[in-house]
Design a protein around this motif. Structure first.
Motif, PDB file in Angstrom:
ATOM      1  N   THR A   9       0.835  -1.205   0.000  1.00 53.64           N
ATOM      2  CA  THR A   9       0.000   0.000   0.000  1.00 53.64           C
ATOM      3  C   THR A   9       0.867   1.251   0.000  1.00 53.64           C
ATOM      4  O   THR A   9       0.637   2.188  -0.774  1.00 53.64           O
ATOM      5  CB  THR A   9      -0.910   0.012   1.246  1.00 53.64           C
ATOM      6  N   GLY A  13       1.296   4.039  -2.872  1.00 59.75           N
ATOM      7  CA  GLY A  13       1.153   5.451  -2.516  1.00 59.75           C
ATOM      8  C   GLY A  13       2.340   6.257  -2.978  1.00 59.75           C
ATOM      9  O   GLY A  13       2.188   7.311  -3.604  1.00 59.75           O
ATOM     10  N   LEU A  17       2.672   9.276  -5.692  1.00 61.44           N
ATOM     11  CA  LEU A  17       3.271  10.561  -5.334  1.00 61.44           C
ATOM     12  C   LEU A  17       4.379  10.942  -6.303  1.00 61.44           C
ATOM     13  O   LEU A  17       4.443  12.076  -6.773  1.00 61.44           O
ATOM     14  CB  LEU A  17       3.832  10.502  -3.905  1.00 61.44           C
TER      15      LEU A  17
ATOM     16  N   LEU B   8      -3.647   4.345   5.573  1.00 58.61           N
ATOM     17  CA  LEU B   8      -2.402   4.751   4.904  1.00 58.61           C
ATOM     18  C   LEU B   8      -2.628   4.977   3.415  1.00 58.61           C
ATOM     19  O   LEU B   8      -2.159   5.958   2.825  1.00 58.61           O
ATOM     20  CB  LEU B   8      -1.331   3.667   5.094  1.00 58.61           C
ATOM     21  N   PHE B   9      -3.379   4.049   2.840  1.00 60.95           N
ATOM     22  CA  PHE B   9      -3.662   4.146   1.412  1.00 60.95           C
ATOM     23  C   PHE B   9      -4.422   5.444   1.107  1.00 60.95           C
ATOM     24  O   PHE B   9      -4.085   6.186   0.188  1.00 60.95           O
ATOM     25  CB  PHE B   9      -4.481   2.927   0.979  1.00 60.95           C
ATOM     26  N   SER B  12      -2.203   8.469   1.330  1.00 58.22           N
ATOM     27  CA  SER B  12      -1.313   8.674   0.191  1.00 58.22           C
ATOM     28  C   SER B  12      -2.044   9.396  -0.938  1.00 58.22           C
ATOM     29  O   SER B  12      -1.480  10.182  -1.676  1.00 58.22           O
ATOM     30  CB  SER B  12      -0.734   7.338  -0.291  1.00 58.22           C
ATOM     31  N   PHE B  13      -3.349   9.159  -1.045  1.00 59.04           N
ATOM     32  CA  PHE B  13      -4.126   9.853  -2.065  1.00 59.04           C
ATOM     33  C   PHE B  13      -4.379  11.308  -1.693  1.00 59.04           C
ATOM     34  O   PHE B  13      -4.435  12.183  -2.538  1.00 59.04           O
ATOM     35  CB  PHE B  13      -5.479   9.151  -2.282  1.00 59.04           C
ATOM     36  N   ALA B  15      -2.456  13.254  -0.374  1.00 52.88           N
ATOM     37  CA  ALA B  15      -1.300  14.087  -0.692  1.00 52.88           C
ATOM     38  C   ALA B  15      -1.341  14.595  -2.133  1.00 52.88           C
ATOM     39  O   ALA B  15      -0.772  15.635  -2.449  1.00 52.88           O
ATOM     40  CB  ALA B  15      -0.021  13.294  -0.459  1.00 52.88           C
ATOM     41  N   ILE B  16      -2.031  13.851  -2.998  1.00 52.71           N
ATOM     42  CA  ILE B  16      -2.017  14.186  -4.425  1.00 52.71           C
ATOM     43  C   ILE B  16      -2.637  15.559  -4.706  1.00 52.71           C
ATOM     44  O   ILE B  16      -2.007  16.411  -5.332  1.00 52.71           O
ATOM     45  CB  ILE B  16      -2.683  13.074  -5.258  1.00 52.71           C
ATOM     46  N   ILE B  19      -0.339  18.414  -3.835  1.00 52.05           N
ATOM     47  CA  ILE B  19       0.696  18.690  -4.822  1.00 52.05           C
ATOM     48  C   ILE B  19       0.100  19.371  -6.047  1.00 52.05           C
ATOM     49  O   ILE B  19       0.647  20.320  -6.580  1.00 52.05           O
ATOM     50  CB  ILE B  19       1.420  17.386  -5.221  1.00 52.05           C
TER      51      ILE B  19
END
Lengths: 167, 376
Positions: A9, A13, A17, B8-9, B12-13, B15-16, B19
């Protein structure tokens, strides 16, 4: 369990990124023709021979020097129009005062009125929010206002940091 | 553990967009290539009022226009532009579909279904760009907005001279279709628009526009159109009219103040023969103009705009007639006052109040219009 689920995962991620970050930071490279057009304008502005070197802020932003003394800065910058990007040149003095703006390439059929020199001159004499609208070019006008003010701010910040560290 | 990995998964999205938001602000992407998506729409409510400003007949609530813009940029020179339009929900049209090829910084070639460059609103028709819920009636009865036909053209911009130019050879409106007249006294050329749908060609017409933006705050335009209407009867000249349309317009902006005006004149030739052949009552001269002034009362106080505006508009499809008396019903005047509340340059809420009259009677009808306008 931990390795099977969490690690992939995180890797996915990170992959996302990296992909997006790459896209976000992909550097626009102006054509040689555009660069020489910009250099000609700088030549006209200062009326003196100069050499240029990119500053660490952005490879399209340059410090202009004559005999080791800084005469000013030139920035090649893109900004969005309605459905595309346009390119412009900003020239700053050695103390980061905006001296000139020039549209180098405008790609859309609508909104190109922002290339008008008299309109662009407003940025030199009045605060950005007081720059007048142009009928038929509202989107590009707003974009130009936003990007010029952000560019000037960035250059001023860079200048301050640079000068403090160099002292 | 499972929950943690999902979190967590998800993170991570998250953060997109962060940016990407930075990306938009920094504007360091290269010139766009590939698919371009956009669109515009207007959702209107139209109500007729009596002397006491109460509804005196059924009103109308309408998704008047919903347009999806789809373009594709093949490279820095070649772009395809299309607009698909739903009108009143059930009618489907193609509003634009052309290939644009940039020859140099000052000139592009275009071919396909294109907007005729006549006046302001036929070109700049995205609802948040104009005041008033509905388009101006000069741009309905004199300029048959949205006027578009298939053809080829050039356009471009001369930065040194502060001029935009456009010149095209296009198909004309269809005036005569298997025995019936598409032009009329009331609506002028409007019924003849072929919209690129299996359009009949008997003659090619020419259209052009120059606009000058060299004076700060001003944008001046001059448009022309010259040619013959099309006919399904290739041999019969009496089924065609000659069209010469000219227009001048100006737009002005200064801080909170804005104003615009437009004057359109169309001379039609051969209308006596055309009317005799078809039984129509088409005028030989069509004339329309409007003047509008507005003031943004939120100027300096808010990012949003609240524009209070007033407009005077006159349009006469029987300015002159050939061989019969002009119908005074077709000399129409609209007086409009209203509000445009812009939440953003692409989103607005509109309200206006209209008094409409004709030269035939002194009575004015009252109308209230409310609308949502978007452009993206």
């Amino acid at each position: 369990m931990l390795i099977k689920r969490v690690v992939p995962t995180i890797l996915v991620g990170i992959l996302f990124l990296v992909l997006y970050a790459n896209k976000a930071y992909a550097q626009w490279v102006p054509s040689e023709k555009m660069l020489s057009k910009a250099e000609l304008s700088v030549q006209k502005q200062f009326n003196i021979d100069y050499s240029k070197s990119a500053i660490d802020l952005n490879p399209n932003y340059y410090e202009l020097t004559t005999n080791d003394s800084i005469i000013g800065y030139m920035c090649l910058q893109q900004a969005p129009s309605k459905h595309d990007m346009f390119d412009f040149l900003a020239i700053y003095s050695s103390d980061m005062k905006l001296l000139k703006l020039q549209i180098l390439a405008y790609r859309e059929n609508y909104g190109g009125e922002i290339a008008n020199k008299r309109w662009l001159k407003q940025f030199l004499t009045r605060p950005t929010e007081k720059v007048q609208a142009i009928s038929g070019a509202t989107i590009s006008v707003e974009s130009m206002k936003m990007v010029v003010s952000s560019l000037s701010q960035k250059m001023k910040n860079w200048y301050q940091v640079h000068h403090i560290t160099s002292k | 553990m499972k929950l943690k990995s999902h979190i967590l998964f998800a993170l991570s999205f998250l953060a997109i967009p962060l940016i990407q938001a930075q990306n938009t602000a920094e504007n360091i992407l290269g010139a766009k290539e590939g698919l371009i998506i956009g669109g515009y729409g207007q959702i209107d409510g139209n109500f007729n009022l009596d002397d006491d400003n109460k509804m005196n007949s059924n009103g109308k609530l309408d998704v008047h226009r919903l347009v999806t813009f789809l373009g594709y940029k093949f490279n820095d020179k070649a772009t395809f532009v299309s607009e698909l339009e739903y009108e009143h929900v059930v009618e489907l049209y193609v509003e634009q579909a052309f290939l644009d090829y940039k020859i140099n910084d000052n000139m592009s070639l275009q071919a396909g279904l294109m907007l005729i460059p006549m006046g302001i609103q036929n070109l700049y028709h995205e609802p948040p760009t104009f005041n008033g819920v509905e388009r101006t009636n000069v741009d309905k009865y004199i300029v048959p907005t949205t006027w578009r036909e298939i053809g080829v053209g050039i356009n471009g911009r001369l930065d040194e001279q502060s001029i935009n130019y456009q010149l095209m050879m296009v198909n004309g409106p269809l005036g005569y279709d298997n025995g019936s007249a598409n032009f009329s006294g009331k609506k002028g050329l409007r019924g003849g628009r072929q919209k690129g749908a299996e359009a009949t060609v008997s003659d090619f017409d020419f259209a052009g526009r120059l606009s000058y933006f060299g004076m700060l705050g001003w944008n001046f335009g001059a448009s022309f159109y010259k040619g013959n209407s099309e006919t399904s009867d290739f041999e019969a000249d009496s089924t065609q009219v000659g069209i010469t349309m000219m227009g001048v317009d100006a737009r002005y902006n200064n801080g909170p103040f804005q104003a615009r005006g437009q004057y359109i004149l169309a001379n039609l030739e051969n209308t006596a023969e055309y009317n005799a052949k078809t039984g129509a009552d088409v005028g030989s001269k069509l004339l329309g103009y409007y003047l509008e002034a507005g003031y943004n009362v939120l100027d300096g106080k808010s990012e949003n705009e609240l524009i209070v505006f007033g407009r005077y508009e006159n349009y006469n499809t029987h300015e002159e007639t050939d061989g019969f008396h002009a119908n005074a019903d077709y000399d129409r005047t609209d007086k409009t006052v209203g509000l445009t509340y812009k939440l953003n340059q692409g989103a607005a809420i509109k309200a206006d109040y209209q008094l409409k009259s004709t030269e035939a009677s002194s009575e004015e009808t009252k109308h209230l219009n409310l609308g949502v306008a978007v452009w993206f």
